[in-house]
Scaffold this motif. Structure first.
Motif, short mmCIF file in Angstrom:
data_model
loop_
_atom_site.label_atom_id
_atom_site.label_comp_id
_atom_site.label_asym_id
_atom_site.label_seq_id
_atom_site.Cartn_x
_atom_site.Cartn_y
_atom_site.Cartn_z
N THR A 36 0.83 -1.19 0.00
CA THR A 36 0.00 0.00 0.00
C THR A 36 0.87 1.25 0.00
OG1 THR A 36 -1.70 -1.17 1.23
CG2 THR A 36 -1.79 1.23 1.27
N ALA A 37 0.56 2.17 -0.89
CA ALA A 37 1.28 3.44 -0.91
C ALA A 37 0.60 4.39 0.05
CB ALA A 37 1.28 4.02 -2.32
N ALA A 38 1.23 4.65 1.18
CA ALA A 38 0.60 5.45 2.21
C ALA A 38 0.47 6.90 1.79
CB ALA A 38 1.42 5.35 3.50
N GLN A 79 0.86 9.43 -1.65
CA GLN A 79 1.02 9.43 -3.09
C GLN A 79 2.37 10.00 -3.52
OE1 GLN A 79 -0.47 8.22 -5.59
NE2 GLN A 79 0.42 9.34 -7.29
N THR A 83 5.88 7.43 -7.00
CA THR A 83 4.88 7.35 -8.05
C THR A 83 5.30 6.40 -9.16
OG1 THR A 83 5.84 9.22 -9.25
CG2 THR A 83 4.15 9.71 -7.61
N LEU A 119 -0.98 -2.96 -6.54
CA LEU A 119 -0.98 -2.14 -5.33
C LEU A 119 -2.40 -1.78 -4.91
CD1 LEU A 119 -1.58 1.15 -6.03
CD2 LEU A 119 0.58 0.82 -7.22
N ARG A 120 -2.50 -1.44 -3.64
CA ARG A 120 -3.75 -0.97 -3.06
C ARG A 120 -3.53 0.41 -2.48
NH1 ARG A 120 -6.45 -4.34 1.79
NH2 ARG A 120 -4.33 -4.11 2.56
N ASP A 121 -4.44 1.33 -2.72
CA ASP A 121 -4.33 2.68 -2.19
C ASP A 121 -5.74 3.25 -2.01
OD1 ASP A 121 -3.24 5.04 -1.27
OD2 ASP A 121 -1.86 5.29 -2.94
N THR A 122 -5.82 4.42 -1.40
CA THR A 122 -7.10 5.07 -1.16
C THR A 122 -7.04 6.50 -1.67
OG1 THR A 122 -7.51 3.72 0.80
CG2 THR A 122 -8.78 5.75 0.59
N HIS A 129 -4.71 10.55 -8.23
CA HIS A 129 -3.41 9.93 -8.03
C HIS A 129 -2.73 9.77 -9.38
CE1 HIS A 129 -4.11 7.92 -3.82
NE2 HIS A 129 -4.21 9.24 -3.80
N TRP A 150 0.50 7.93 -11.23
CA TRP A 150 1.56 6.93 -11.17
C TRP A 150 2.31 6.94 -12.50
CZ3 TRP A 150 2.01 4.58 -6.49
CH2 TRP A 150 0.89 4.62 -5.64
N GLU A 168 -11.15 3.16 -1.63
CA GLU A 168 -10.03 2.24 -1.86
C GLU A 168 -10.06 1.71 -3.29
OE1 GLU A 168 -8.27 -0.81 1.22
OE2 GLU A 168 -9.90 -1.77 0.12
#
Length: 339
Positions: free
Chosen positions: A18-20, A22, A26, A34-37, A44, A46, A116
């Motif tokens: 998880t990328a805490a 951003q 990137t 990956l999982r992110d919110t 976001h 990347w 998420e």
């Protein structure tokens, strides 16, 4: 094997974590899951680097908002997708790319939504002229100057096959010949969007020639396509924090995946399909069913379980269908243990 596959799309893809924040990192590489919110109305960005000729696959999933996926190169929007994946998920397959750095924009299709999400990036160099078919491995190809590609499929036992070819620009024909040169099966448009699809193809042990060519008399050389031969292969291994894809070929089929779990590990398991109503069953190392689910995931076709496993060991995840529909499915396992 004549070619080297950079990444196997939707076969076991390791989770990058998880990328805490951003802004911390990137840059992505092929194989990242990956999982992110994202906050409501957020964006976001990347990045990934492509070599000349790479074909890239991007899958953006969310159970909490309608994801919108955009790809930019040198400041220009070159790809955009909203709902080409499962239900409202976004999914892209690119044409061969130029060398350089690309940006992936992740956001909601509706400014008031957020939540998420899961992002998968995969890419590979296309094969030209055909090669060996690797079961359960999508492969990108370019139709040769001969306007016809010949692939080799070797089976060690009788196998039920789901065979598909996808091309964004050409109407292609898929043919399968046995070792005597006899035509076993062929298809033109059963996969939709002028794509060939052979479902529930029962093939005995032996070597087969698989031919891909234009369905009509045109010069389609240089056209890109994806060729994929899937089986209901029991005993495949999946590990926490991975995403996999499989297929149920025939009515009554089930797929058994093996998952090794540590003591007191907490996991979540999601199975979902556009084609059938998934059922999840978890069996412990002693053969005892410890959990089952049908519709707890998002949408009536998704099965979802959250478990805390007390005893370490190898467990079985069984994916089956409620009813008589079959087809492709996705299986996702995440480690939810608090660190």
């Amino acid at each position: 094997m004549k070619h080297k596959i950079i990444i196997l799309l939707f076969s076991l893809i390791l989770w990058s974590g998880t990328a805490a924040a951003q802004e911390e990192s990137t840059r992505l590489t092929y194989g990242d899951f990956l999982r992110d919110t994202i906050v409501e109305g957020g964006l976001h960005v990347w990045e990934f680097e492509a070599q000349a000729g790479d074909v890239v696959f991007i899958n953006l999933q969310s159970d909490e908002f309608d994801p919108l996926l955009e790809v930019f190169f040198e400041g220009n929007l070159i790809y955009s997708d909203d709902d080409s994946g499962y239900m409202s998920d976004a999914y892209l397959e690119t044409e061969p790319l130029e060398e350089g750095v690309y940006q992936i924009f992740v956001k909601s299709a509706f400014a008031s939504d957020g939540g998420e999400y899961y992002l998968t990036l995969a890419g590979m160099q296309p094969i030209i002229g055909g090669d060996e078919i690797i079961l359960n491995t999508p492969t990108v190809a370019i139709l040769s100057e001969q306007n016809l590609d010949t692939w080799t499929l070797t089976l060690e036992a009788t196998t039920s096959i789901y065979a598909a070819v996808r091309s964004p620009a050409q109407d292609l024909l898929l043919r399968v010949f046995d070792q005597n040169g006899e035509l076993v099966a062929e298809d033109d448009d059963s996969g939709g969007d002028l794509n060939p699809l052979l479902e529930s193809l029962e093939l005995s042990a032996g070597e087969y020639q698989v031919v891909v060519e234009p369905a009509i008399s045109v010069d389609a050389s240089g056209a890109s396509y994806v060729i994929e031969f899937l089986t209901t292969a029991n005993g495949q291994t999946i590990i926490p924090n991975t995403l996999a894809r499989g297929v149920l070929v025939s009515v009554g089929d089930s797929a058994v995946w093996e998952l090794t779990i540590e003591e007191n590990q907490e996991i979540s398991i999601l199975a979902r399909s556009e084609f059938f109503d998934t059922i999840l069953t978890i069996i412990d190392p002693n053969g005892v069913v410890i959990a089952t689910d049908d519709d707890s995931g998002t949408g009536f076709r998704s099965a979802y379980l959250e478990l805390k496993i007390v005893d370490a060991g190898t467990y079985q995840i069984v994916v089956s269908s409620f009813g008589e529909n079959v087809g492709l499915y996705e299986l996702r396992v995440l480690d939810e243990t608090e660190s």
